[in-house]
Design an enzyme around this catalytic site. Structure first.
Site, PDB file in Angstrom:
ATOM      1  N   SER A  67       1.058   0.178 -10.592  1.00  0.00           N
ATOM      2  CA  SER A  67      -0.149   1.139 -10.929  1.00  0.00           C
ATOM      3  C   SER A  67      -0.403   1.338 -12.434  1.00  0.00           C
ATOM      4  O   SER A  67      -0.625   0.435 -12.975  1.00  0.00           O
ATOM      5  CB  SER A  67      -0.182   2.761 -10.033  1.00  0.00           C
ATOM      6  OG  SER A  67      -1.349   3.023  -9.895  1.00  0.00           O
ATOM      7  N   GLU A 110      -4.302  -1.993  -0.490  1.00  0.00           N
ATOM      8  CA  GLU A 110      -3.995  -0.627  -1.711  1.00  0.00           C
ATOM      9  C   GLU A 110      -4.801   0.462  -1.300  1.00  0.00           C
ATOM     10  O   GLU A 110      -4.258   1.474  -1.490  1.00  0.00           O
ATOM     11  CB  GLU A 110      -4.390  -1.288  -2.976  1.00  0.00           C
ATOM     12  CG  GLU A 110      -3.671  -2.559  -3.343  1.00  0.00           C
ATOM     13  CD  GLU A 110      -2.492  -2.169  -4.267  1.00  0.00           C
ATOM     14  OE1 GLU A 110      -1.952  -1.057  -4.300  1.00  0.00           O
ATOM     15  OE2 GLU A 110      -1.783  -3.169  -4.938  1.00  0.00           O
ATOM     16  N   HIS A 159      -1.163   1.213  -1.417  1.00  0.00           N
ATOM     17  CA  HIS A 159      -0.887   1.367  -2.882  1.00  0.00           C
ATOM     18  C   HIS A 159       0.603   2.071  -3.041  1.00  0.00           C
ATOM     19  O   HIS A 159       0.828   3.314  -2.046  1.00  0.00           O
ATOM     20  CB  HIS A 159      -1.849   2.282  -3.536  1.00  0.00           C
ATOM     21  CG  HIS A 159      -1.503   2.249  -4.813  1.00  0.00           C
ATOM     22  ND1 HIS A 159      -1.721   1.191  -5.813  1.00  0.00           N
ATOM     23  CD2 HIS A 159      -1.223   3.257  -5.835  1.00  0.00           C
ATOM     24  CE1 HIS A 159      -1.380   1.379  -6.947  1.00  0.00           C
ATOM     25  NE2 HIS A 159      -1.393   2.841  -7.142  1.00  0.00           N
TER      26      HIS A 159
END
Length: 510
Positions: free
Chosen positions: A187, A322, A419
């Site tokens: 990320s 995600e 995610h």
């Protein structure tokens, strides 16, 4: 039992835990306080007697996200400005030449730390790698644009470079090889990796890089940095550009600063994009690396297209779903009209066509799932693909692309391969509290074995292949072959090509 290792600043005393030697909270720079606020980090003041390195250092000052996001990702120990520390897990400090993996934590450049259940599990050290995790300045402390400063908006990036310089100077004392350093992150951490690939001052500090769920486009321009700086200064009652006054507020009213930063992030997520500009609206993130100065002369994708990325091996990838976690957690509420409007705003004059393209590739999906797919591509997949294309063009045979596709059972199965769900598998840490919050109970250990081994192989050799996977071909911008990691690993050529073509064209980069 304990162990003492000499560093360039002074000796540190760690502990021996379950066969690993662990050092926590080693300072790699001075606390960024007083005149060092919004300035490049300075080396630690040397010491002579062994310092205890048995507890994690403070996390960088940060707001705590609401609800379960905060429960999963926020550090469970104090934060503070004395945050420039790192942690080392080594199989054997007496060894020589071991590969090294430096982990840069994620958290939107706003929260997180180099210590959590997954990291402290020690799996990479058990696999023969010297593992290092770092803290760096976050939010306003790390990414404020200071007019006239050549380092403006990149103090967190400079912290990461300072930590890598510490690793180069010291890691041999922990058994590692300074010529075999891999950097990695997820990320915001993956985005930091992308930025370091384009940062001249980071050249020669690592030979491999892993960027998980990165968003290397667009990062922010100085113009966006100025908008955010003026907004923060106004909210804090500080005259525009008055760094001395800003440092005084940061010194005496730290809670006010944290509150204002949190409110700004919330405002960016909910206000009309025109208030902050298209760049900030695209990522819904007002504090992140600034491109255009000495630290980051150009965007990573632009640097890649020009052949100016660091000459290193690259493992890069995204998760299939995600953005679904955003809707599952109720972080964004939308209706059908909003979905139509988002598609039209993203592809002016082609919104209905784009929606139909996503629907054709995802039969049975809800409209909300189609929006999640769009935002997954916008935020993560498109930028990562462009970066991989550029890297592969200029360094053929050394780029590897993955797509994580195992659907989590957490959140009543609503998030899919969302995610951060890959993290417990990468760290081979299933069953830890953080892992179960992301995967749900009963996640498959064989999948963790395969993914962790692939990361270990890449860190060790520059090639993620091993006998638990189908043959993983190097990525090239013509075929765009991707290793899909899931319950049945498979190589996929140009997955969801019709959707990707909406963003970058059929021939872009080919």
């Amino acid at each position: 039992m304990d162990a003492v290792v000499a560093t360039t600043s002074g000796p540190v005393r760690g502990t021996i835990e379950d066969g690993l030697t662990v050092f926590r909270g080693i300072a790699y720079a001075q606390p960024p306080v007083g005149p060092l606020r919004w300035a490049a980090p300075e080396p630690p003041v040397p010491w002579t007697e062994p310092r205890p390195a048995v507890s994690f250092g403070p996390a960088a000052p940060q707001p705590r996200p609401d609800g379960i996001v905060g429960d999963i990702f926020s550090p469970a120990f104090p934060s503070g400005e004395d945050c420039l520390s790192l942690n080392v897990w080594t199989p054997d400090p007496q060894a020589t030449g071991l590969p090294v993996f430096v982990w840069i934590h994620g958290g939107a450049f706003l929260f997180g730390s180099g210590a959590d259940d997954l990291i402290d599990h020690g799996s990479f050290a058990r696999s023969g790698i010297v593992f290092v995790s770092i803290n760096y300045r976050l939010g306003m402390d790390g990414y404020l644009y200071v007019e006239g400063d050549e380092n403006a908006g990149n103090y967190g990036t400079l912290d990461q470079i300072a930590a890598l310089r510490w690793v180069r100077a010291n890691i041999a004392a922990f058994g590692g090889d300074p010529e075999r350093v891999t950097i990695g992150g997820e990320s915001a951490g993956g985005t930091a990796v992308a930025a370091l690939l384009a940062a001249p001052a980071a050249r020669g500090l690592f030979v491999r890089a892993i960027a998980q769920s990165a968003y290397p486009e667009p990062l922010l321009s100085p113009d966006s940095g100025r908008i955010v700086a003026r907004e923060l200064e106004s909210r804090l009652g500080v005259p525009a550009g008055d760094l001395a006054a800003l440092r005084e507020v940061r010194e005496w009213h730290p809670r006010d600063v944290t509150t204002v930063v949190r409110e700004l992030f919330e405002d960016v997520a909910n206000r009309d994009a025109t208030h902050y500009g298209a760049e900030i609206a695209a990522q819904m993130n007002p504090l992140m690396p600034i491109v255009g100065g000495e630290v980051l002369p150009s965007r990573p994708v632009e640097a890649g297209a020009a052949g100016e990325l660091a000459d290193v091996d690259l493992l890069i990838g995204t998760n299939r779903d995600e953005f679904r976690i955003v809707f599952a957690l109720g972080m964004m509420s939308v209706d059908d009209a909003t979905i139509d409007a988002v598609f039209e705003a993203t592809f002016p004059g082609r919104g209905a066509e784009a929606l139909a393209t996503y629907a054709a590739g995802r039969p049975g999906s809800s409209r909300l799932d189609l929006l999640a797919a769009l935002e997954t591509d916008r935020s993560y997949r498109v930028g990562s693909t462009l970066l991989a294309d550029a890297h592969a063009r200029h360094r053929p045979g050394s780029t590897w692309f993955y797509r994580f596709a195992w659907p989590s059972t957490a959140f009543d199965g609503q998030i899919g391969a969302a995610h951060a769900v890959e993290l417990p598998f990468v760290f081979d840490a299933l069953g830890t509290p953080m892992a179960e919050a992301l995967t749900g109970p009963g996640a498959p250990q064989p999948l963790a074995d395969d993914i962790h081994r692939a990361w270990v192989a890449f860190i060790t050799t520059g090639d993620p292949n091993h006998d638990g996977l189908p043959t993983w071909p190097a990525y090239d911008h013509a075929k765009r072959r991707v290793m899909e990691l899931g319950s049945g690993h498979r190589v996929v050529a140009a997955p969801d090509a019709d959707e990707l073509a909406l963003w970058i064209g059929d021939e872009e980069g080919r």
